[in-house]
Design a protein around this motif. Structure first.
Motif, PDB file in Angstrom:
ATOM      1  N   ASN A  59      -5.982  -6.222  -4.240  1.00 10.59           N
ATOM      2  CA  ASN A  59      -5.975  -5.260  -3.137  1.00 10.59           C
ATOM      3  C   ASN A  59      -6.731  -5.793  -1.924  1.00 10.59           C
ATOM      4  O   ASN A  59      -6.321  -5.570  -0.777  1.00 10.59           O
ATOM      5  CB  ASN A  59      -6.583  -3.932  -3.588  1.00 10.59           C
ATOM      6  CG  ASN A  59      -5.620  -3.110  -4.428  1.00 10.59           C
ATOM      7  OD1 ASN A  59      -4.433  -3.050  -4.137  1.00 10.59           O
ATOM      8  ND2 ASN A  59      -6.133  -2.489  -5.486  1.00 10.59           N
ATOM      9  N   ASP A 108       0.859  -1.194   0.000  1.00 10.58           N
ATOM     10  CA  ASP A 108       0.000   0.000   0.000  1.00 10.58           C
ATOM     11  C   ASP A 108       0.888   1.235   0.000  1.00 10.58           C
ATOM     12  O   ASP A 108       2.013   1.209   0.509  1.00 10.58           O
ATOM     13  CB  ASP A 108      -0.917   0.018   1.228  1.00 10.58           C
ATOM     14  CG  ASP A 108      -1.963   1.121   1.137  1.00 10.58           C
ATOM     15  OD1 ASP A 108      -2.487   1.338   0.024  1.00 10.58           O
ATOM     16  OD2 ASP A 108      -2.248   1.774   2.163  1.00 10.58           O
ATOM     17  N   GLN A 134      -4.015   0.030  -2.336  1.00 12.03           N
ATOM     18  CA  GLN A 134      -4.397   0.632  -3.608  1.00 12.03           C
ATOM     19  C   GLN A 134      -3.293   0.510  -4.659  1.00 12.03           C
ATOM     20  O   GLN A 134      -3.307   1.199  -5.668  1.00 12.03           O
ATOM     21  CB  GLN A 134      -4.757   2.105  -3.409  1.00 12.03           C
ATOM     22  CG  GLN A 134      -3.658   2.936  -2.771  1.00 12.03           C
ATOM     23  CD  GLN A 134      -4.043   4.395  -2.643  1.00 12.03           C
ATOM     24  OE1 GLN A 134      -4.758   4.943  -3.474  1.00 12.03           O
ATOM     25  NE2 GLN A 134      -3.575   5.040  -1.584  1.00 12.03           N
ATOM     26  N   SER A 181      -5.864  -0.540   4.318  1.00 12.30           N
ATOM     27  CA  SER A 181      -6.232  -0.248   2.934  1.00 12.30           C
ATOM     28  C   SER A 181      -5.109  -0.660   2.007  1.00 12.30           C
ATOM     29  O   SER A 181      -3.947  -0.769   2.415  1.00 12.30           O
ATOM     30  CB  SER A 181      -6.542   1.242   2.748  1.00 12.30           C
ATOM     31  OG  SER A 181      -5.386   2.024   3.000  1.00 12.30           O
ATOM     32  N   ALA A 206      -9.195   0.286  -5.368  1.00 14.65           N
ATOM     33  CA  ALA A 206      -8.615   0.350  -4.033  1.00 14.65           C
ATOM     34  C   ALA A 206      -9.624  -0.170  -3.004  1.00 14.65           C
ATOM     35  O   ALA A 206     -10.838  -0.002  -3.167  1.00 14.65           O
ATOM     36  CB  ALA A 206      -8.208   1.783  -3.700  1.00 14.65           C
ATOM     37  N   SER A 234      -8.156   4.958  -6.321  1.00 18.29           N
ATOM     38  CA  SER A 234      -6.790   5.199  -5.879  1.00 18.29           C
ATOM     39  C   SER A 234      -6.397   6.642  -6.166  1.00 18.29           C
ATOM     40  O   SER A 234      -6.862   7.241  -7.123  1.00 18.29           O
ATOM     41  CB  SER A 234      -5.820   4.258  -6.599  1.00 18.29           C
ATOM     42  OG  SER A 234      -6.184   2.913  -6.367  1.00 18.29           O
TER      43      SER A 234
END
Length: 370
Positions: free
Chosen positions: A283, A167, A275, A273, A260, A246
């Motif tokens: 993801n 990420d 992305q 998270s 994302a 994203s």
């Protein structure tokens, strides 16, 4: 030539230490496992399953690296003894600086390998997942976070570990707001878990036209990768998923599609998270890996018996409790607040020379449990 006699005694005394180290490293079992895995890799159809075959080859390389490091120590000891004998026979004092340098390097490597045998925690042998968070301070803190990101990438490269970006969120003007990487290699989590905490930077800011000195903070979370999904179960009812587009200042590291993913673990409030992948599903898998890792790290840190015992948000960042300070001005020094270990060569530290800090922490912990 008394110095050479003293070194000969010290080198001979290392023989028992090397023998004990060989037993602790379980080298006999390692050689046996290498033979079994190499036999497996030679079978027909081995490469039909890329994931499995890659893990087998990675394990072979890890085991071979451990054995080769030990063999190098043995060879180094023999070379130093030969150097002592030669110097004494020829009455040649000019060889002393070379012997001193070799012995210092030998001792450091011996201690590093000894400390690796202390990594007996539940997840110590696992890969590590590192998440970087910029503290308050805008661009200055975000630039510092990117410097830390580079530092740990370089440490991993020094040790032959593989790094995968999971990420990345660009900073507003420079640097990075947050980033997550996975470090693949034997004992990656065992070594890197000591680096978890707040890192403090003191320097003259390149973003301040007045040339004033600034203090910035960045936090690093270190978590073990959990390969077996059943070990840390993620129930659908406990997860909230959001899909978003994203974003990034430069757009070089992220994909500008609605792929994302953000996951919120409802029982604890933990949010992760990802992305960086083009695929929504990739993801999502990154997020699940990060979430399992965080839950496992909290379980270990809080000495809990079950993942289900975790209550509330555990990963709070307190920007006054730094584990290490990095000073660029008015002098140069990196100092660990927990162990007192320090290194005045700040450029080497920022280029990934972290073994002194890691080894000092492991030694401290070993002393606490002795």
């Amino acid at each position: 030539m008394i110095e050479f006699e003293e070194y000969r005694i010290k080198i001979n005394n290392c023989k028992q230490q090397l023998s004990d180290l060989g037993e602790a490293l379980k080298l006999e079992a390692a050689h046996k496992e290498i033979d079994e895995l190499e036999e497996q890799s030679a079978q027909d159809g081995f490469w039909n399953d890329p994931d499995k075959s890659q893990k087998v080859m990675q394990r072979i390389n890890q085991l071979k690296s451990k054995c080769q490091k030990y063999d190098k120590l043995l060879a180094s000891r023999d070379d130093m003894l030969a150097l002592c004998e030669m110097a004494l026979e020829e009455d040649d004092a000019s060889m002393l600086p070379e012997l001193q340098e070799e012995f210092d390097a030998f001792e450091k490597e011996l201690e590093a390998m000894r400390l690796s045998t202390l990594l007996t925690g539940e997840y110590d042998a696992n890969n590590a997942i590192l998440t970087f968070h910029a503290g308050a301070g805008g661009t200055e803190a975000q630039d510092w976070t990117q410097m830390l990101y580079r530092m740990y990438n370089m440490w991993a490269d020094r040790h032959g570990y593989k790094v995968t970006l999971m990420d990345w969120q660009d900073g507003d003007e420079a640097g990075v707001k947050s980033a997550t990487i996975k470090v693949d290699g034997e004992n990656a989590y065992g070594f890197l878990k000591s680096e978890s905490g707040v890192h403090r930077l003191v320097r003259v800011s390149p973003f301040d036209s007045s040339g004033r000195r600034h203090t910035s903070f960045s936090a690093l979370e270190v978590m073990p990768e959990i390969e077996d999904a059943g070990e840390v179960e993620l129930r659908d009812d406990d997860i909230k998923m959001d899909v978003f587009r994203s974003s990034g200042a430069g757009g070089q590291k992220v994909n500008k599609t609605s792929s994302a993913v953000r996951l919120t673990h409802i029982p604890t409030g933990i949010v992760v998270s990802s992305q960086v992948e083009r695929s929504h599903f990739q993801n999502l898998e990154n997020c699940k890996q990060m979430l399992r890792a965080r839950l496992a790290e909290i379980k270990e840190r809080e000495h809990l018996e079950r993942i289900e015992d975790i209550k509330g948000v555990q990963m709070k960042i307190e920007w006054g409790s730094q584990i290490r300070s990095y000073v660029f001005m008015p002098y140069t020094l990196a100092k660990d607040t927990r162990t007192g270990y320090e290194n005045g060569n700040i450029q080497n530290v920022m280029d990934g020379d972290l073994d002194g800090f890691i080894n000092a922490y492991l030694s401290m912990k070993a002393g606490e449990t002795a």
